[in-house]
Design a protein around this motif. Sequence first.
Motif, short mmCIF file in Angstrom:
data_model
loop_
_atom_site.label_atom_id
_atom_site.label_comp_id
_atom_site.label_asym_id
_atom_site.label_seq_id
_atom_site.Cartn_x
_atom_site.Cartn_y
_atom_site.Cartn_z
N PRO A 38 32.37 46.52 26.21
CA PRO A 38 32.58 47.11 25.52
C PRO A 38 34.48 47.50 25.46
N GLU A 39 35.14 47.24 25.00
CA GLU A 39 36.35 47.93 24.53
C GLU A 39 36.71 49.27 24.89
N ALA A 40 36.16 50.43 24.63
CA ALA A 40 36.01 51.84 24.46
C ALA A 40 35.92 51.97 26.46
N GLN A 41 34.79 51.13 27.00
CA GLN A 41 34.37 51.53 27.93
C GLN A 41 36.16 50.56 28.84
N ARG A 42 35.92 49.87 28.27
CA ARG A 42 37.29 48.82 29.23
C ARG A 42 39.03 49.91 29.10
N ASP A 43 39.20 50.53 28.06
CA ASP A 43 39.98 51.80 27.68
C ASP A 43 39.78 52.82 28.91
N ARG A 44 38.92 53.23 29.04
CA ARG A 44 38.65 54.19 30.50
C ARG A 44 38.92 53.99 31.82
N PHE A 45 39.31 52.48 31.83
CA PHE A 45 38.71 52.33 33.12
C PHE A 45 41.09 52.52 33.84
N MET A 46 41.57 53.33 34.38
CA MET A 46 43.21 53.39 34.39
C MET A 46 43.97 52.32 34.58
N ALA A 47 43.27 51.24 35.97
CA ALA A 47 43.68 49.83 35.98
C ALA A 47 42.62 49.23 35.70
N ARG A 48 42.95 47.63 36.19
CA ARG A 48 42.62 46.55 36.35
C ARG A 48 42.82 45.91 37.59
N LEU A 49 42.39 45.34 38.36
CA LEU A 49 42.71 44.77 39.80
C LEU A 49 42.52 43.43 39.85
N SER A 50 42.90 42.50 39.90
CA SER A 50 42.30 41.02 40.04
C SER A 50 42.90 40.66 41.99
N MET A 51 42.03 40.59 42.97
CA MET A 51 41.92 40.46 43.71
C MET A 51 43.25 38.77 44.28
N GLY A 52 42.39 37.28 43.96
CA GLY A 52 42.82 37.06 44.50
C GLY A 52 42.62 36.13 45.32
N TYR A 53 42.92 34.85 45.51
CA TYR A 53 42.23 33.50 47.04
C TYR A 53 43.46 34.43 48.18
N PRO A 54 42.65 34.48 48.87
CA PRO A 54 44.02 34.82 50.26
C PRO A 54 44.89 34.17 50.29
N THR A 55 45.93 34.57 51.56
CA THR A 55 46.48 33.05 51.82
C THR A 55 45.84 32.36 53.28
N ALA A 56 46.16 30.78 53.96
CA ALA A 56 45.88 30.14 54.40
C ALA A 56 45.48 31.59 56.27
N ASP A 57 46.67 31.24 56.17
CA ASP A 57 47.05 32.94 57.88
C ASP A 57 45.84 33.49 56.63
N ALA A 58 46.04 34.55 55.86
CA ALA A 58 45.17 35.57 55.93
C ALA A 58 43.43 35.11 56.24
N GLU A 59 42.93 34.23 55.93
CA GLU A 59 41.85 33.45 55.59
C GLU A 59 41.38 33.29 56.99
#
Length: 334
Positions: A170-191
């Motif tokens: 719900p929008e009310a709950q998303r609004d209570r999260f200070m921030a949203r992060l996306s991890m993304g795939y690691p680089t080839a070296d990191a993987e």
Amino acid sequence: MHRTETHRASTATEVAETAEAVCRAVSTVIAGKDEQVRTAVTVLLAGGHLLLEDVPGVGKTMLAKALAGAIDATVRRVQFTPDLLPSDITGISVFNQENRSFEFRPGAVFTNLVIGDEINRASPKTQSALLEAMEEGQVTTDGVSRPLPRPFMVLATQNPLEMEGTYPLPEAQRDRFMARLSMGYPTADAETAMLAAHGEHRPLRDLSPVTDATTVEQLVESVRHLHAGEAVQRYVVELVRATRTSSGLRLGASPRAGLHLLRAARARAAMSGRDHVLPDDVQQLAVPVLAHRVLPAGGAGGLGGAHGAAVDVIETLLAQVPVVGVTGRRPGSR
């Protein structure tokens, strides 16, 4: 410097040192994601909650566990499923046959750090059980309000809506999260490094706390009083208000978004060793703090659609909204 200025400077130094230690510890588990780790620690020191949203298997839960492991605090992990009940989260009153009275049994939120795994697999009714806890730091059951431990942080992970068996937050709950992060795939070296490291040992098991809950709560309280000049506050307001008039959005950011953005900027400034907030701090955090709260026009859907469109609008507004009257340092500081 005056005594107050000296205290603020020493507080910023303490925050910076603690944040660096936590970031280093978490990075031993989550390699190649320095900015995501830094933002997660920023939210922790700002006293906020963090939403980790991405496809399965990219380290969302691992980041949440690593952040919890770097702090000597109480931690509860909740696996959100369709049959999870609100009382499993908040607690329930149980009748005691011996003394003929009801006793309250605390739920999963009565802890310092709540790891809510796959939060959008639970029903909206169960998701809403977190609303009061996240906003007010308390839980009300049977007409009685019970405070939660301090610090209190929800680290929630969720899969994109395209994944089977998910419910939109719900929008009310998303609004209570200070921030949203996306991890993304690691680089080839990191993987490649991850394959080697996790084959030999378990980094999460080897992680030791570098600070404790009491210290974190003291730093959170100190961050709240970090100086943010009137011009910086005005910039935050103008940026948030611009989302409400943008033709690219059908729902702009709430006043709570402005409060969260300034709190996060204060934490980022302190993490940089400064006793005052700069517009750069606001700009660095505008996307993770604002993008998940707004709804793009045109009905773009999915993780890459709606959120990607929201990010584009926020970045456009950052380029358009001027910074007026900011001289740089806090008045009176050297």
